[in-house]
Design a protein around this motif. Sequence first.
Motif, PDB file in Angstrom:
ATOM      1  N   ALA A 184      44.182  31.520  33.886  1.00 24.33           N
ATOM      2  CA  ALA A 184      42.922  31.913  33.231  1.00 24.33           C
ATOM      3  C   ALA A 184      43.079  31.878  31.707  1.00 24.33           C
ATOM      4  N   SER A 185      44.257  32.249  31.220  1.00 28.02           N
ATOM      5  CA  SER A 185      44.465  32.274  29.766  1.00 28.02           C
ATOM      6  C   SER A 185      44.490  30.869  29.172  1.00 28.02           C
ATOM      7  N   LEU A 186      44.860  29.894  29.993  1.00 29.98           N
ATOM      8  CA  LEU A 186      44.938  28.513  29.495  1.00 29.98           C
ATOM      9  C   LEU A 186      43.612  27.759  29.640  1.00 29.98           C
ATOM     10  N   ILE A 231      41.408  39.849  40.279  1.00 34.28           N
ATOM     11  CA  ILE A 231      42.439  40.527  39.479  1.00 34.28           C
ATOM     12  C   ILE A 231      42.612  39.810  38.139  1.00 34.28           C
ATOM     13  N   ALA A 232      42.470  38.466  38.161  1.00 31.51           N
ATOM     14  CA  ALA A 232      42.630  37.674  36.932  1.00 31.51           C
ATOM     15  C   ALA A 232      41.292  37.462  36.213  1.00 31.51           C
ATOM     16  N   ASP A 233      40.281  38.214  36.625  1.00 30.74           N
ATOM     17  CA  ASP A 233      38.929  38.085  36.054  1.00 30.74           C
ATOM     18  C   ASP A 233      38.368  36.671  36.240  1.00 30.74           C
ATOM     19  N   LEU A 234      38.743  36.075  37.347  1.00 34.97           N
ATOM     20  CA  LEU A 234      38.202  34.764  37.723  1.00 34.97           C
ATOM     21  C   LEU A 234      37.317  34.960  38.951  1.00 34.97           C
ATOM     22  N   GLU A 235      36.498  33.953  39.251  1.00 33.92           N
ATOM     23  CA  GLU A 235      35.751  34.003  40.515  1.00 33.92           C
ATOM     24  C   GLU A 235      35.683  32.618  41.137  1.00 33.92           C
ATOM     25  N   ILE A 236      35.661  32.603  42.459  1.00 29.23           N
ATOM     26  CA  ILE A 236      35.494  31.330  43.169  1.00 29.23           C
ATOM     27  C   ILE A 236      34.011  30.984  43.086  1.00 29.23           C
ATOM     28  N   TYR A 237      33.692  29.783  42.569  1.00 31.08           N
ATOM     29  CA  TYR A 237      32.274  29.433  42.507  1.00 31.08           C
ATOM     30  C   TYR A 237      31.884  28.334  43.490  1.00 31.08           C
ATOM     31  N   GLN A 238      32.874  27.685  44.099  1.00 35.77           N
ATOM     32  CA  GLN A 238      32.565  26.679  45.121  1.00 35.77           C
ATOM     33  C   GLN A 238      33.777  26.497  46.024  1.00 35.77           C
TER      34      GLN A 238
END
Lengths: 397, 219
Positions: A184-186, A231-238
């Motif tokens: 996520a940071s990259l 947890i990594a502030d990401l979400e699955i969008y597809q």
Amino acid sequence: MVTIKCLACEGILGDVLFSIPDLPLVDSFCITREDALAVPRYSVDLRQCKSCSTIQIASPPDTSVIYKNYIYDSSSSPDLSDHFSSYAQYITALVPSLNTKILEIGANDGLLLQKLSNEGFTDMMGIDPSPQTAGIAIPGVEIINEFFNETSVGHLKPKSFGLVIANNCFSHIPNLSDVLTLCASLLDETGTICVEVQSCLDLVEGVVFDYIYHEHYFYHSAQSFEKLAKIADLEIYQIDHVPTKGGSYRFLLGHAGFHTIDSSVHYWKFREELAGIHRGEAWNLMTDYLSGIKNALSKLVNGGGKSIVGYGSSATGTVLMRYMDIEDSINTIVDDNPKRHGLFAPHTAIPVKSPSMLEPTDICLILAWRHSNLIVPKLQRQSIPYVTPLPWITING
Amino acid sequence: MVSTYIVVGSRGIVGNQVVKRLRDIGKLVFIKETSEILLSTEADLMASMLSSMAEYSVNPLESSIGLILAHRYRGNDIRCALDNERCITRDFTWELAKQCASLRVVVLGSITGSRVDRKLPEAYHYSKDLQKSIVRQSIRINNLHMNLLELNWFEKYPEAQASDEYTQIMVNLKQQLGRDNLPTVNSITDFACALIGLSPPPRGQSIVYDGGHSLFQSA
């Protein structure tokens, strides 16, 4: 009671869902018989994390043990080249332009990077600790021959990649929540992380149990991966579904709130819920089903007095032989990959030879049953009787 | 031979013709409405099913029962479409299997001409995919023999009900295939009965039945 921690998020693991006792290190095919006999065995117990729900092997052996004799390369898998060709086209349609900066985690021998280069991408980076990765020489591709972690990529500019690809490696990497945080940071604000993993749903529904072995720590579902991403502030969008490894998910993730959530995310979570993969019953059903196959296979290989030859010297073949407890009945394994000829199977020391040694008096047990469509015509041409063990037993000849 | 059939989805164009055909070829047919399955408890549903059968002296625990699922969700709500499939294609079927010596199912449900009705909502495609998954799961249940017919092309409407546009599409398709061999609902029903009547019956199959169209396209 012993508490076992989750390798992905450090939560606590629940009860055992599925077990394979005394499994040798599956891909440790050795040059000498003695080395093969010395390959250690470790029981595999699948459990589910009570926090992130990730299904995983509890307390797997250390990576230095697992990868001691690691000889897998992407190019040796018969269906991966075609898969990566279409994958590269998929990526081309997914990203805004061919100038998108791409990072591939787990680049192995560079097969996908080469396909992407063929599509016209020029700004790419591959990272993988395996020796095959060191040999990659593709114009416009920078290589880091190390594990993906803060030390190896800490020097890279944050939010500099438009696409991060992790293809069938998120089953192998521990501390997955940390890895996702690093990804996520990259990733730039609107960028995508494209993760392909074998689907736990297909594993259970299609009885693809022979992908369960030490180096595959995790068996991901849409439900559990969504929790890890959060947890990594990401979400699955597809979520796309692809046929590799008996059925795999291609998760597209982005920074939370930057993408519209596609209906496919809801759909796959629903299907998982319906199949009950996060509940014990679904695994018990699979175990019962496999018991039936095991009994039938045992009668078959021990009954006829004929020589039994296994086809396919792969990791999955090792799992199949062990789980079905038929190693003692197989005297030779044949494989199309010449690099495997002359090696000995882990722990059993069954020799690996060329398929040209097969005789019509043998019975060929297709260990690489997912590639039966490629193997069966060859056997038919040589009039070799064969048995396909899964998804149900088929006997020919 | 299986002589007792249950049909779900008989109000639709396909389901209606299936029931008629089954009766024409001498089968005893019980109709279960989609709404009844969705709104009743499993216990009530099974009690009413068994009671209807008892009136005709059918004891499902002593015979094989055929089940043809011809229902289809017509809305756009994906969640609703999936819940319907769970309720009908899985839960109802699983529960019914417990009451039968052998339950033999052919799913026609949402597989009603993906290319015939081009403007199908997303919910349709998800429910279609879910049916395949449920059929795959069914192979682990010993007395349940569940198969799915993929009807990419067939004559869905009786001649009198077909629109001009639909008729023209069918004429063009038949010209492409070179002969008048597209399945009709009658031939689909006969094929379903043949599958259900096989001994031993197949299970877990997804069978393309489209007059050779798919092979013609891939050749």
